[in-house]
Design a protein around this motif. Structure first.
Motif, PDB file in Angstrom:
ATOM      1  N   GLN A   1      -7.501   1.083   2.869  1.00 38.21           N
ATOM      2  CA  GLN A   1      -8.086   2.013   3.510  1.00 38.21           C
ATOM      3  C   GLN A   1      -9.392   2.688   2.606  1.00 38.21           C
ATOM      4  OE1 GLN A   1      -6.436   1.784   6.146  1.00 38.21           O
ATOM      5  NE2 GLN A   1      -5.101   3.299   6.515  1.00 38.21           N
TER       6      GLN A   1
ATOM      7  N   SER B   1       0.653  -1.121   0.064  1.00 39.63           N
ATOM      8  CA  SER B   1       0.058   0.021   0.025  1.00 39.63           C
ATOM      9  C   SER B   1       0.905   1.221  -0.120  1.00 39.63           C
ATOM     10  CB  SER B   1      -0.883   0.101   1.307  1.00 39.63           C
ATOM     11  OG  SER B   1      -1.664   1.262   1.485  1.00 39.63           O
TER      12      SER B   1
ATOM     13  N   ASP C   1      -3.188  11.122   1.427  1.00 39.06           N
ATOM     14  CA  ASP C   1      -2.289  10.434   2.234  1.00 39.06           C
ATOM     15  C   ASP C   1      -3.195   9.259   2.850  1.00 39.06           C
ATOM     16  OD1 ASP C   1      -1.104   9.663   4.949  1.00 39.06           O
ATOM     17  OD2 ASP C   1       0.592  10.826   4.388  1.00 39.06           O
TER      18      ASP C   1
ATOM     19  N   ARG D   1       1.881   5.562   0.330  1.00 38.66           N
ATOM     20  CA  ARG D   1       1.321   6.453   1.326  1.00 38.66           C
ATOM     21  C   ARG D   1       0.599   7.359   0.522  1.00 38.66           C
ATOM     22  NH1 ARG D   1       2.429   9.460   5.631  1.00 38.66           N
ATOM     23  NH2 ARG D   1       4.031   7.769   6.381  1.00 38.66           N
TER      24      ARG D   1
ATOM     25  N   TYR E   1      -2.075   6.802   5.026  1.00 36.49           N
ATOM     26  CA  TYR E   1      -1.212   6.280   5.913  1.00 36.49           C
ATOM     27  C   TYR E   1      -1.947   6.531   7.334  1.00 36.49           C
ATOM     28  CZ  TYR E   1       2.587   3.638   3.985  1.00 36.49           C
ATOM     29  OH  TYR E   1       3.313   2.874   3.287  1.00 36.49           O
TER      30      TYR E   1
ATOM     31  N   GLN F   1       6.816   7.391  11.409  1.00 35.70           N
ATOM     32  CA  GLN F   1       5.830   7.055  10.473  1.00 35.70           C
ATOM     33  C   GLN F   1       6.376   7.509   9.092  1.00 35.70           C
ATOM     34  OE1 GLN F   1       3.756   9.646  13.141  1.00 35.70           O
ATOM     35  NE2 GLN F   1       1.831   8.801  12.192  1.00 35.70           N
TER      36      GLN F   1
ATOM     37  N   THR G   1      -6.715   7.459  13.672  1.00 32.65           N
ATOM     38  CA  THR G   1      -5.766   7.060  14.345  1.00 32.65           C
ATOM     39  C   THR G   1      -5.456   6.733  15.857  1.00 32.65           C
ATOM     40  OG1 THR G   1      -4.258   7.957  12.640  1.00 32.65           O
ATOM     41  CG2 THR G   1      -2.915   7.344  14.256  1.00 32.65           C
TER      42      THR G   1
ATOM     43  N   THR H   1     -10.155   2.246   8.220  1.00 33.50           N
ATOM     44  CA  THR H   1      -8.805   1.568   8.103  1.00 33.50           C
ATOM     45  C   THR H   1      -8.733   0.336   8.335  1.00 33.50           C
ATOM     46  OG1 THR H   1      -6.353   1.566   8.710  1.00 33.50           O
ATOM     47  CG2 THR H   1      -8.088   1.979  10.623  1.00 33.50           C
TER      48      THR H   1
ATOM     49  N   PRO I   1      -1.229   2.135   9.477  1.00 32.89           N
ATOM     50  CA  PRO I   1      -0.040   2.387   9.075  1.00 32.89           C
ATOM     51  C   PRO I   1       0.740   3.553   9.975  1.00 32.89           C
ATOM     52  CG  PRO I   1      -1.391   2.648   7.090  1.00 32.89           C
ATOM     53  CD  PRO I   1      -2.460   2.395   8.385  1.00 32.89           C
ATOM     54  N   SER I   2      -0.283   4.290  10.730  1.00 34.90           N
ATOM     55  CA  SER I   2       0.590   5.345  11.418  1.00 34.90           C
ATOM     56  C   SER I   2       0.594   4.861  13.023  1.00 34.90           C
ATOM     57  CB  SER I   2      -0.617   6.612  11.646  1.00 34.90           C
ATOM     58  OG  SER I   2      -0.351   7.356  10.533  1.00 34.90           O
TER      59      SER I   2
END
Length: 365
Positions: free
Chosen positions: A204, A178, A187, A180, A189, A342, A268, A236, A193-194
């Motif tokens: 996502q 995947s 974005d 970024r 992420y 990150q 996140t 996510t 991913p974060s």
């Protein structure tokens, strides 16, 4: 798909039963942090233990946004067996759709394979319970598909436990790569991913944000319908840990008009509060940021190669800080640089929300 997939459906029935039986008590959700005003559907399934570690509104329907691309890809691959030969043009489109969430590729297959027929075929094939196609009046909008966190877990369990090996390798291989920056320049992420380093695989989804791109160039103005017609959606999903140990799904809706950065931070934060067995969390202290177009560089000078751009207004993790070139952004001057795991690089501390040049609680690199 060919006979191999047909035989695999017997395993799907067993999977569906497990999803009903292996729930966790309501008290297990006490540590999950969902910001006020945010609606979340959450499911975390530990494949090693065969049980959920988190569930909250797991059967609630959300508009899928790009999560439906998993079903589009599986529907295409279903008919490729038993050899699963994918022509190069299709491979290019599917790779872009799964890795960079390319909408044009999704629309191509959505139309080619009969619009809502894609969903109608995949629901019984995978034993999905809360998934439905878009309304007939909006059949061209694949992102209007209704889906739940529990059904997304079912999709991943099929991929990991029942799908023929070539199908699993194709789809999961793309999700492990995947990008970024998505095809529409957002974005992607946020969330998994974060919070988690590798190994991981993610798909996502986002819908309804019209306030401009967060990393590259371009805009996103799609607004979904069907289940919720107004609120911004940010999702996510994916797997975390060795051997895809945990399946993590967080689907969210945010009050109408919520900026992308605020939703990014909220989602996140939810993921950060989850119990995810096998996951390796990225190190660092979370800080807010300000400014737009803030560059992440390979070293602590403005001449160091640029690696990425921090999405405007999003939170970052800072694992350490180092002295480097003094940066001047009137009226501020600061020689300290924050290392962001990150992004794998450094950002000047000027754009980190902190009263002092040196960030509190963060060690030197």
């Amino acid at each position: 798909m060919g006979s191999l997939i047909g035989r695999s459906l017997r395993g799907v029935v067993a999977i569906a039963c497990v999803l009903v039986a292996t729930t966790v008590p309501a008290t297990a959700h006490a540590a999950v942090v969902v910001p006020a005003g945010v609606t979340a559907g959450i499911a975390v399934f530990d494949r090693q233990a065969g049980t959920f570690t988190e569930q909250q509104n797991a059967d609630m329907q959300f508009r899928s946004a790009s999560i439906v691309k998993l079903l589009i890809a599986l529907d295409y691959l279903w008919d490729r067996g038993p050899d699963y030969v994918v022509p190069s043009a299709d491979r290019t489109r599917l790779d872009a759709m799964l890795r960079s969430s390319d909408d044009d590729a999704a629309s191509y297959y959505w139309v080619q394979r009969g619009y809502e027929a894609v969903v109608n075929r995949m629901v019984p094939r995978l034993g999905l319970r809360n998934t439905a196609p878009p309304p007939s009046s909006q059949r061209g909008y694949w992102g209007y598909t209704a889906i739940s966190a529990a059904d997304v877990v079912r999709i991943y369990r099929f991929l990991l436990e029942s799908a023929p090996l070539p199908v699993r390798q194709f789809v999961m291989g793309d999700l492990r790569q995947s990008t970024r920056c998505a095809a529409d320049s957002y974005d992607q992420y946020f969330g998994i991913p974060s919070v988690f380093g590798g190994p991981r695989a993610v798909k996502q989804g986002w819908s309804g944000f019209g306030n401009g791109p967060m990393t590259c160039s371009g805009t996103l103005s799609a607004r979904a319908s069907g289940v919720d017609l107004v609120q911004e959606a940010l999702h996510t999903t994916g797997t975390v840990g060795p051997d895809d140990r945990s399946i993590v799904v967080v689907l969210t809706l945010h009050p109408d008009g919520t900026p992308f950065a605020k939703a990014y931070n909220a989602l996140t934060g939810i993921v950060r509060s989850l119990n995810v067995p096998g996951g390796t969390r990225l190190p660092g202290v979370p800080f807010g940021t300000w400014g737009s177009g803030v560059r992440v560089r390979s070293g602590t000078t403005t001449a160091s190669p640029q690696l990425a751009v921090v999405p405007s207004g999003t939170d970052v993790l800072v694992s350490c800080q180092a002295l480097g070139q003094e940066v001047v952004v009137s009226p501020y001057r600061n020689p300290w640089w924050a290392y962001l795991p990150q992004f794998g690089g450094y950002m000047t501390n000027i754009y980190v929300n902190s009263p002092d040049n040196k960030l509190p609680g963060v060690p030197d690199c």
